[in-house]
Write an enzyme that holds these catalytic residues in place. Structure first.
Site, PDB file in Angstrom:
ATOM      1  N   GLY A  34       0.837  -1.192   0.000  1.00  0.00           N
ATOM      2  CA  GLY A  34       0.000   0.000   0.000  1.00  0.00           C
ATOM      3  C   GLY A  34       0.867   1.235   0.000  1.00  0.00           C
ATOM      4  O   GLY A  34       2.094   1.151  -0.176  1.00  0.00           O
ATOM      5  N   GLY A  35       0.251   2.363   0.229  1.00  0.00           N
ATOM      6  CA  GLY A  35       0.979   3.621   0.182  1.00  0.00           C
ATOM      7  C   GLY A  35       2.017   3.764   1.271  1.00  0.00           C
ATOM      8  O   GLY A  35       2.988   4.515   1.132  1.00  0.00           O
ATOM      9  N   MET A  36       1.838   3.044   2.389  1.00  0.00           N
ATOM     10  CA  MET A  36       2.746   3.187   3.519  1.00  0.00           C
ATOM     11  C   MET A  36       3.866   2.150   3.527  1.00  0.00           C
ATOM     12  O   MET A  36       4.910   2.379   4.135  1.00  0.00           O
ATOM     13  CB  MET A  36       1.968   3.078   4.835  1.00  0.00           C
ATOM     14  CG  MET A  36       0.828   4.075   4.971  1.00  0.00           C
ATOM     15  SD  MET A  36       1.382   5.786   4.912  1.00  0.00           S
ATOM     16  CE  MET A  36       2.258   5.894   6.467  1.00  0.00           C
ATOM     17  N   VAL A  39       3.606  -5.789   3.227  1.00  0.00           N
ATOM     18  CA  VAL A  39       3.414  -6.852   4.202  1.00  0.00           C
ATOM     19  C   VAL A  39       3.897  -8.152   3.567  1.00  0.00           C
ATOM     20  O   VAL A  39       3.527  -8.474   2.434  1.00  0.00           O
ATOM     21  CB  VAL A  39       1.935  -6.981   4.623  1.00  0.00           C
ATOM     22  CG1 VAL A  39       1.762  -8.117   5.630  1.00  0.00           C
ATOM     23  CG2 VAL A  39       1.428  -5.678   5.210  1.00  0.00           C
ATOM     24  N   LYS A  54       5.654  -6.506   8.539  1.00  0.00           N
ATOM     25  CA  LYS A  54       5.253  -5.248   7.927  1.00  0.00           C
ATOM     26  C   LYS A  54       6.418  -4.269   8.000  1.00  0.00           C
ATOM     27  O   LYS A  54       7.051  -4.116   9.050  1.00  0.00           O
ATOM     28  CB  LYS A  54       4.031  -4.664   8.637  1.00  0.00           C
ATOM     29  CG  LYS A  54       3.498  -3.393   7.993  1.00  0.00           C
ATOM     30  CD  LYS A  54       2.198  -2.967   8.657  1.00  0.00           C
ATOM     31  CE  LYS A  54       1.620  -1.726   7.965  1.00  0.00           C
ATOM     32  NZ  LYS A  54       0.322  -1.339   8.572  1.00  0.00           N
ATOM     33  N   ASP A 146      -9.418   3.869   9.976  1.00  0.00           N
ATOM     34  CA  ASP A 146      -9.539   3.292   8.631  1.00  0.00           C
ATOM     35  C   ASP A 146     -10.406   2.035   8.676  1.00  0.00           C
ATOM     36  O   ASP A 146     -10.058   1.006   8.102  1.00  0.00           O
ATOM     37  CB  ASP A 146      -8.162   2.972   8.056  1.00  0.00           C
ATOM     38  CG  ASP A 146      -8.180   2.862   6.522  1.00  0.00           C
ATOM     39  OD1 ASP A 146      -9.153   3.351   5.907  1.00  0.00           O
ATOM     40  OD2 ASP A 146      -7.219   2.309   5.953  1.00  0.00           O
TER      41      ASP A 146
END
Length: 452
Positions: A34-36, A39, A54, A146
Site C-alpha cells: 500500500g501507500g505506507m 506486508v 510489515k 480506517d
C-alpha cells in the site's frame, strides 16, 4: 496480517524473497502493499512458524514502532498479535501474527456477484463482532481511523480480526493532525475537513462503522465515485439515504441506529461503540424473538397443557429425522477423469455414499453452503477459486464446520500444506500410485464414525 492487500508489482520489494532478516525471519512471499509499505509472509526459523512482517517504504522514513506498540497493548481476539520489532539494513519492521481467512470486502463482493446481500441476522452478527473489537481499541485510547470491509478479516474459529492499524492514532493526537488520511468512501466529515476535536477520534470510527453497516445491508456504500473530491463533498453536504429505501426489511430500530451513526455532526452520533453494541444486541434479540412469538404483558409463563411443547426442530434436524441417513461426499476437482476415479474409490469403500461432484472452487463453496457433506475431497488447483481459497472461505465464514476437508492434489507445495494446517485441515492425499489405497482407507475410517 491479511493477504488481500492490493499488490504493487511495479515497485521493488522492500525485502527480496529469500532474504533472512536479523538471522531469524526468512521472507517467503509478498502478501500485499500500500501507500505506507509492504506486508510479507515469512518463516520464523527458530520457532518454525509462519509470521507476517510489515515494513514501511524506505523513502517514507516512517516508523512501525508506534503501530506495533499500540497493537501489543490491546489484548483481544479481534487484534493481531505482535511478536517483535526489528531492524534490517536500516529498515524497521514489525513481526506479527499471520492471519488466514477471508476479508469482508471479498465476502461482500462474492455475495454481490451472486445477486445476494447479507441477511439481517448475518449483518447483525458481523456488526456486533466488529463493535466488540472496536470497543477494545477505543478502551485503549486509540482511534483506528480506517475502518472498512477490506480491513476486517473473517478468520477460522468464528474469529473476526481488525486489520491494518497503519493510520491509527492515540486519542490525544487525533486533533493535531494536519493531513487528511483514510479511505474516501468511509471517511467522516470532520476527518475530511481536519476538524476532529480532542478526544473525539473514536467518533470518526463510529461514522465509518455506520458506512460499513449500510454497505452490508444494501450491497454498496452510500457515496461512491471515481472522483475522490466528489465523494468527500457528498460526505460533507449530502445526507446519507435512508437504508430502508434500498433494504425495506431493515428493522426500524436498526435503520434509526444507522441514521444516528451517519450524522454529519459527530456530537449527534452515539458517543461510544459500547452503546452501539448494546443497541445491536437488543435489535438482534428482537429479530430472533419477534413480538408475535412472545406472551402478552401479564400472561403467565406456565404452559397451558400439562406437558410443555418443545420448539420446532431446525430444518437440518427435521431432514435428518425424516430422511434415511446418507453418508455424503463432495468431490471438488476440475479434472473429469479424476472425478470418476475418486468417485469409484469412494463407492468402493462406502457403497451407500451420496456423492456430489463440482468442477470449480465457487461451486464447491455453494455446494457446502447448500448441504454440508460429511467429507470434502478438495483439489487445490481449480479455476475461479483455488482449493486453498475455498478452505479459507469455508473456515473463515464457519460454513460446514462439521465437514471433514481433505486436500487431494498432485502439486501441493510444503507451504500449501502448512497453510492448510493453520486452517485446521491436517489430512493431505497426493495424487500418486497410492491414491486408491489412501482414499479407501480414509473413507472407510470416516464412514465408521457414522451410524448405519
Amino acid at each position: 496480517m491479511k493477504g488481500s492487500l492490493s499488490s504493487l508489482s511495479s515497485v521493488t520489494d522492500i525485502f527480496p524473497i529469500g532474504e533472512v532478516l536479523s538471522d531469524t525471519y526468512e521472507i517467503r512471499a509478498v502478501l500485499g502493499a500500500g501507500g505506507m509499505g509492504q506486508v510479507f509472509e515469512a518463516h520464523d526459523i527458530p520457532l518454525n512458524r509462519r509470521v507476517a512482517i510489515k515494513a514501511p517504504w524506505p523513502d517514507l522514513r516512517e516508523s512501525v514502532r508506534k503501530e506495533a506498540q499500540a497493537l501489543a497493548a490491546i489484548r483481544h481476539p479481534s487484534m493481531v498479535s505482535v511478536y517483535a520489532i526489528g531492524q534490517h539494513k536500516g529498515i524497521e519492521y514489525v513481526v506479527m501474527e499471520r492471519i488466514y481467512g477471508i476479508a469482508l470486502d471479498v465476502h461482500l463482493h462474492r455475495r454481490r456477484v451472486r445477486g445476494e446481500v447479507l441477511t439481517i441476522l448475518e449483518a447483525l452478527d458481523l456488526l456486533i463482532a466488529i463493535a466488540d473489537g472496536l470497543t477494545a481499541v477505543h478502551r485503549a485510547g486509540v482511534a483506528h481511523r480506517d475502518i472498512k470491509p477490506a480491513n476486517i478479516m473473517l478468520a477460522p474459529g468464528n474469529r473476526l480480526v481488525l486489520m491494518d492499524f497503519g493510520l491509527f492514532l492515540p486519542e490525544f493526537q487525533v486533533a493535531g493532525q494536519t493531513t487528511v488520511a483514510g479511505s474516501p468512501q468511509y471517511m467522516a466529515p470532520e476527518a475530511i475537513s481536519n476538524e476532529v476535536q480532542p478526544g473525539a477520534g473514536h467518533l470518526v470510527d463510529l461514522y465509518a462503522f455506520g458506512i460499513v453497516a449500510y454497505e452490508m445491508l444494501t450491497g454498496d456504500v452510500p457515496f461512491n465515485s471515481e472522483d475522490v473530491m466528489d465523494v468527500w463533498e457528498k460526505h460533507l453536504t449530502v445526507e446519507v439515504p435512508d437504508v430502508r429505501k434500498q433494504r425495506p426489511d431493515t428493522p426500524p430500530k436498526l435503520a434509526a441506529l444507522l441514521s444516528s451513526l451517519l450524522q454529519k455532526d459527530p456530537n449527534e452520533r452515539p458517543q461510544s461503540i459500547e452503546a452501539v453494541q448494546w443497541q445491536l444486541r437488543t435489535i438482534r434479540e428482537a429479530e430472533l424473538h419477534p413480538p408475535a412469538a412472545r406472551p402478552p404483558p401479564g400472561a403467565t409463563s406456565r404452559p397451558t397443557s400439562p406437558i410443555p411443547v418443545a420448539p420446532p426442530p431446525s430444518p437440518e434436524l427435521s431432514r435428518a429425522v425424516s430422511e434415511p441417513f446418507s453418508f455424503s461426499v463432495l468431490i471438488a476437482d476440475d479434472n473429469k477423469q479424476l472425478q470418476k476415479i475418486l468417485a469409484f474409490y469412494v463407492k468402493k469403500a462406502a457403497p451407500d455414499a451420496d456423492i456430489r461432484i463440482v468442477e470449480d472452487g465457487e461451486a464447491a463453496i455453494e455446494a457446502v453452503r447448500a448441504r454440508p457433506p460429511h467429507l470434502l475431497l478438495l483439489d487445490l488447483q481449480m479455476p475461479k477459486v483455488n482449493g486453498i481459497e475455498v478452505a479459507m472461505h469455508l473456515r473463515g465464514l464457519d460454513i460446514g464446520s462439521a465437514t471433514q476437508i481433505v486436500s487431494v492434489s498432485a502439486s501441493a507445495q510444503e507451504h500449501d500444506i502448512q497453510l492448510l494446517k493453520h486452517l485446521g485441515i491436517t489430512r493431505f492425499i497426493p495424487k500418486d500410485i497410492h491414491l486408491q489405497e489412501q482414499i479407501v482407507r480414509l473413507v472407510t475410517e470416516i464412514r465408521r464414525s457414522f451410524p448405519l
